[in-house]
Scaffold this motif. Structure first.
Motif, mmCIF file in Angstrom:
data_model
loop_
_atom_site.group_PDB
_atom_site.id
_atom_site.type_symbol
_atom_site.label_atom_id
_atom_site.label_comp_id
_atom_site.label_asym_id
_atom_site.label_seq_id
_atom_site.Cartn_x
_atom_site.Cartn_y
_atom_site.Cartn_z
ATOM 1 N N ASP A 110 0.821 -1.214 0.000
ATOM 2 C CA ASP A 110 0.000 0.000 0.000
ATOM 3 C C ASP A 110 0.852 1.260 0.000
ATOM 4 O OD1 ASP A 110 0.341 -1.056 2.830
ATOM 5 O OD2 ASP A 110 -0.288 1.012 3.219
ATOM 6 N N SER A 111 2.155 1.116 0.423
ATOM 7 C CA SER A 111 3.048 2.285 0.425
ATOM 8 C C SER A 111 3.417 2.712 -0.984
ATOM 9 C CB SER A 111 4.319 1.970 1.220
ATOM 10 O OG SER A 111 5.063 0.935 0.586
ATOM 11 N N LEU A 112 3.160 1.848 -1.968
ATOM 12 C CA LEU A 112 3.496 2.173 -3.349
ATOM 13 C C LEU A 112 2.376 2.946 -4.065
ATOM 14 C CD1 LEU A 112 4.980 -1.274 -4.526
ATOM 15 C CD2 LEU A 112 6.151 0.634 -3.403
ATOM 16 N N LEU A 113 1.201 3.028 -3.430
ATOM 17 C CA LEU A 113 0.050 3.593 -4.139
ATOM 18 C C LEU A 113 0.268 5.056 -4.528
ATOM 19 C CD1 LEU A 113 -2.886 1.973 -2.166
ATOM 20 C CD2 LEU A 113 -2.320 1.611 -4.562
ATOM 21 N N ASP A 114 0.657 5.864 -3.546
ATOM 22 C CA ASP A 114 0.963 7.275 -3.826
ATOM 23 C C ASP A 114 -0.140 7.928 -4.669
ATOM 24 O OD1 ASP A 114 2.405 9.624 -3.724
ATOM 25 O OD2 ASP A 114 3.577 9.147 -5.523
ATOM 26 N N ASN A 115 -1.371 7.847 -4.137
ATOM 27 C CA ASN A 115 -2.563 8.428 -4.777
ATOM 28 C C ASN A 115 -2.992 7.708 -6.049
ATOM 29 O OD1 ASN A 115 -2.844 10.493 -2.826
ATOM 30 N ND2 ASN A 115 -1.270 11.715 -3.870
ATOM 31 N N SER A 132 5.650 -1.968 -11.183
ATOM 32 C CA SER A 132 6.006 -1.181 -9.993
ATOM 33 C C SER A 132 6.276 -2.091 -8.805
ATOM 34 C CB SER A 132 4.886 -0.187 -9.668
ATOM 35 O OG SER A 132 3.691 -0.866 -9.313
ATOM 36 N N GLU A 182 9.982 -2.457 -6.992
ATOM 37 C CA GLU A 182 10.115 -2.197 -5.559
ATOM 38 C C GLU A 182 10.793 -3.369 -4.851
ATOM 39 O OE1 GLU A 182 9.530 -0.163 -1.816
ATOM 40 O OE2 GLU A 182 9.663 0.446 -3.929
ATOM 41 N N THR A 240 -6.311 1.716 -0.699
ATOM 42 C CA THR A 240 -5.523 1.585 0.533
ATOM 43 C C THR A 240 -6.251 0.712 1.539
ATOM 44 O OG1 THR A 240 -4.504 3.746 0.190
ATOM 45 C CG2 THR A 240 -4.440 2.853 2.422
#
Length: 760
Positions: A43-48, A56, A60, A169
């Motif tokens: 979820d830290s990769l979502l970035d809106n 992605s 990561e 999220t």
């Protein structure tokens, strides 16, 4: 454990897939692995972003692997769950091809995806026989049910049984609540992906298509209203109320918000008032739907609410006025609609005129259910319609649709209480009929020629009538310009407004000549609206008559208010003169040239005390001047032909005025019917009944809420014609007689026979 044994051995391929049965197991595994591994939270990769990509995720993981040799990636299963087959295989293949040839490990726990993993990846993977171990925890799947709402809902809900997800999220953090058995979803992700990928091994899926289904599924309660997409915002509000207060119903919402004890006691007009005064559209919506769903079809308001496209007051008001013209079998709506229209604003009169055009060719008896007599357009329509008819035979049709006009012409019912020469009452009945028709009838011309033929014939009747006596002990009012023509109307209004609490007595009195205010002033409170109106407005038919009826109505209302507020015991109403419309140029040519005549030619002060008498005028000594006065004897004026109603002359409508004595009733009277059941033949369906003691007002007669005209025959006898009902049949008719607060039942057994068809 195999994990412990494996982590200390070198291996070419670092990725380890761990298949689990529930989020509880996932949490336990993560708790163990994080002791020697760095956790990569996807979820830290979502970035809106709305969703992740396989590239992605892969990037990561590879970057993190450079920083730490041991990783645990979570929750990759919640990404893979909604991943198409190609990307599903591609990501797993790319992960599986990562090589380190050391002690590095990439732990990837997956919940409930083993069957798909096996079918779409491992069975097809080219290195499956030489690849790293795959672990699958033995146990039973613990399914989670997702209740997915397909509509937007932005407010917070307090639902302890559910884990609520609205965003990507939220979806990627669902695993952190291991005890979750029910998920309430408003997520766009699930909205997009559910049809193809759910249900699966771990997730059951129940789709909630709209807010009504939501209330019934999530709260477990039925709600009575039908669902329409346009009402979504109101249903969202309803969900919040359910969540906050628990079980509610349409009726309980209305009762609580409007502080109403019993909805069954509300009339349709009450619902309209609540609706129009309510600023919150949600409660307007609740009211509208309550009436539309739960009130009977015979309620007119239900038809109007059902027809509404919005919740705007203006739309409802217009429908209440006009919807009736598009309905059939409307008789039962009449009283309800009339009561409603009394309480709401009027609409553009031109719209009412257009609607009335739709019924202009109907017989009068079929027109009246559409007409309430509240708007000017309706009143004009009625007067224009009846002016060519026999008013005596159609008068009863006016009782509901134009009660002021009905009462204005109702001299017949006053005959038993007015002890005057027959010609006088017939004169005013004929005069009022002429004013309604805007005509000068031959009968009226004959009467005025006979009674005002000359000075002697005028004196013969004029001085037999008394002047009103001033009551020094009563509360006295003076209505300037109120002639005897208005006696039936004022008598009706006083009885209507004051009811059984007061006794109303009426007389016809004469004034001093000339019939002007200067000669007939009173030393008490004056209402000058009527006199001011006739002096300042040219006569226009039927507008003038309609406005005069309304002016008098408002004056009597003001007097009624003062009487009831102050609890007066005895009240007297006087007038100084009447006025005539028959002096207008429509009915007379200029034939006299007394240029100094006043009040548009109705009288002239004689400077030399001449005594001039003719068939058109007389000279007499005035009681308010030392001069003689020349007075117009008939409707021909002394000089110019007026364009307004005038006074000052000697016609009955100018020189005769009503006097009313109103006294507080001593006690409540109980009335009885002499005979409670009568017989009548259908060919002549007229019955006469008697009330004892003799009432001071005419009783109201109703059959199934339809008002029937009642004729006063004197000495407590009254007559009612059942042909007013319409389609008569041989049967028992039950008539409700209302007199003050009392209701009596009169049964009429109508017997068979031939009956002429009504032509009106």
């Amino acid at each position: 454990m195999e994990i412990e044994e494996d982590k200390n051995s070198k291996n070419r391929y670092p990725v380890r897939f761990i298949f689990l049965n529930s989020f509880e197991e996932l949490n336990e595994v993560i708790e163990h692995l994080k002791n020697f591994s760095d956790v990569v939270f996807l979820d830290s990769l979502l970035d809106n972003m709305q969703w992740l990509t396989k590239d992605s995720i892969l990037l990561e993981i590879k970057n993190k692997l450079k920083e730490d040799s041991r990783l645990v990636v979570v929750p990759l299963s919640e990404f893979l769950r909604f991943t198409p087959t190609n990307d599903f295989y591609g990501l797993l293949k790319a992960l599986s091809e990562i090589e380190t040839n050391d002690y590095s490990r990439i732990y990837i726990p997956l919940v409930g995806l083993y069957k798909r993993f096996k079918k779409e990846f491992i069975d097809e993977f080219y290195r499956k026989d030489e690849w790293a171990p795959i672990w699958k925890l033995v146990g039973n799947i613990k399914p989670v049910t997702i209740y997915h709402a397909t509509f937007n809902f932005d407010d917070k809900l307090q639902l302890p049984e559910f884990e609520i997800i609205k965003s990507t999220t939220d979806w990627f953090n669902l695993w952190k609540n291991p005890g979750t058995m029910k998920v309430l979803s408003f997520s766009k992700v699930i909205q997009v992906f559910h049809s193809k990928w759910l249900p699966d091994e771990i997730f059951n899926l129940k789709i909630i298509k709209n807010q009504k289904e939501f209330v019934e599924t999530i709260f477990g309660e039925k709600f009575e209203l039908p669902f329409y997409e346009n009402d979504s915002n109101y249903w969202n509000r309803l969900i919040k109320i359910f969540n906050k207060r628990g079980v509610v119903s349409t009726s309980s919402l209305i009762k609580d918000h409007f502080n109403i004890m019993d909805l069954n006691k509300l009339k349709a007009a009450d619902f309209v008032e609540y609706f129009l005064s309510e600023p919150d559209k949600f409660y307007k919506w609740i009211l509208k739907n309550y009436v539309s769903q739960f009130l009977e079809d015979k309620i007119y308001l239900k038809h109007c609410f059902t027809k509404m496209d919005s919740l705007e007051n203006s739309e409802l008001i217009e429908l209440l006025w006009l919807e009736i013209f598009g309905l059939e079998n409307i008789e039962s709506f009449y009283l309800e609609r009339k009561e409603i229209l009394k309480r709401i604003p009027k609409i553009d009169e031109s719209k009412i005129k257009v609607a009335l055009e739709r019924i202009k060719d109907l017989p009068l008896k079929d027109q009246t259910p559409y007409i309430t007599g509240i708007s000017t357009a309706e009143k004009e329509f009625v007067i224009n319609n009846v002016r060519e008819m026999d008013l005596g035979s159609i008068r009863h049709y006016l009782k509901d649709c134009f009660p002021e006009l009905y009462s204005y012409y109702d001299w017949d019912n006053l005959k038993p209480i007015l002890d005057y020469d027959r010609w006088l009452l017939e004169y005013f009945k004929e005069y009022n009929m002429c004013k309604i028709r805007n005509d000068f009838s031959e009968n009226l011309k004959s009467l005025i020629e006979e009674k005002n033929n000359d000075k002697n014939s005028f004196f013969d009747w004029f001085y037999t009538i008394e002047k009103p006596k001033i009551d020094p002990n009563g509360v006295n009012y003076w209505i300037d310009g109120l002639g005897a023509e208005w006696l039936p109307l004022v008598y009706y209004l006083l009885n209507e407004y004051l009811g059984e609490n007061y006794l109303v007595e009426a007389q016809i009195c004469r004034v001093d000549l000339p019939s002007i205010t200067k000669c007939n002033k009173y030393p008490f409170e004056k209402f000058g609206d009527l006199d001011g109106y006739i002096h300042n407005n040219h006569y226009r038919h039927p507008k003038t008559l309609i406005e005069e009826l309304e002016i008098i109505k408002q004056i009597i209302k003001k007097i009624k208010d003062e009487i009831t507020i102050n609890d007066y015991g005895v009240i007297n109403i006087y007038s100084d003169h009447g006025f005539s419309f028959l002096t207008l140029s429509k009915f007379n040519d200029k034939i006299l040239d007394f240029d100094d005549a006043q009040h548009e030619g109705r009288y002239l002060w004689m400077e030399n005390n001449e005594d001039l008498n003719d068939k058109y005028y007389i000279t007499l000594k005035s009681e308010c001047s030392d001069k003689n006065v020349l007075v117009a004897l008939k409707h021909v004026s002394l000089s110019n032909v007026p364009s307004r109603e005038t006074h000052g002359g000697a016609t009955p409508e100018e020189v005769l005025v009503p006097y009313f004595r109103i006294s507080k009733a001593r006690k409540e009277v109980t009335y009885t019917l002499e005979t409670a059941e009568l017989d009548a033949d259908i060919s002549n369906p007229v019955v006469t009944f008697r009330l004892s003691p003799v009432p001071t007002k005419i009783p109201e007669a109703l059959i199934e809420n339809k008002t029937l005209a009642v004729e006063n025959k004197g000495d407590g006898y009254y007559q009612v014609d059942l042909s007013q009902v319409g389609d008569l049949r041989p049967q028992l008719y039950k008539i409700k007689l209302k007199i003050n607060k009392q209701t009596l039942d009169l049964r009429v057994n109508l017997k068979g026979g031939f009956r002429e068809r009504e032509l009106i």
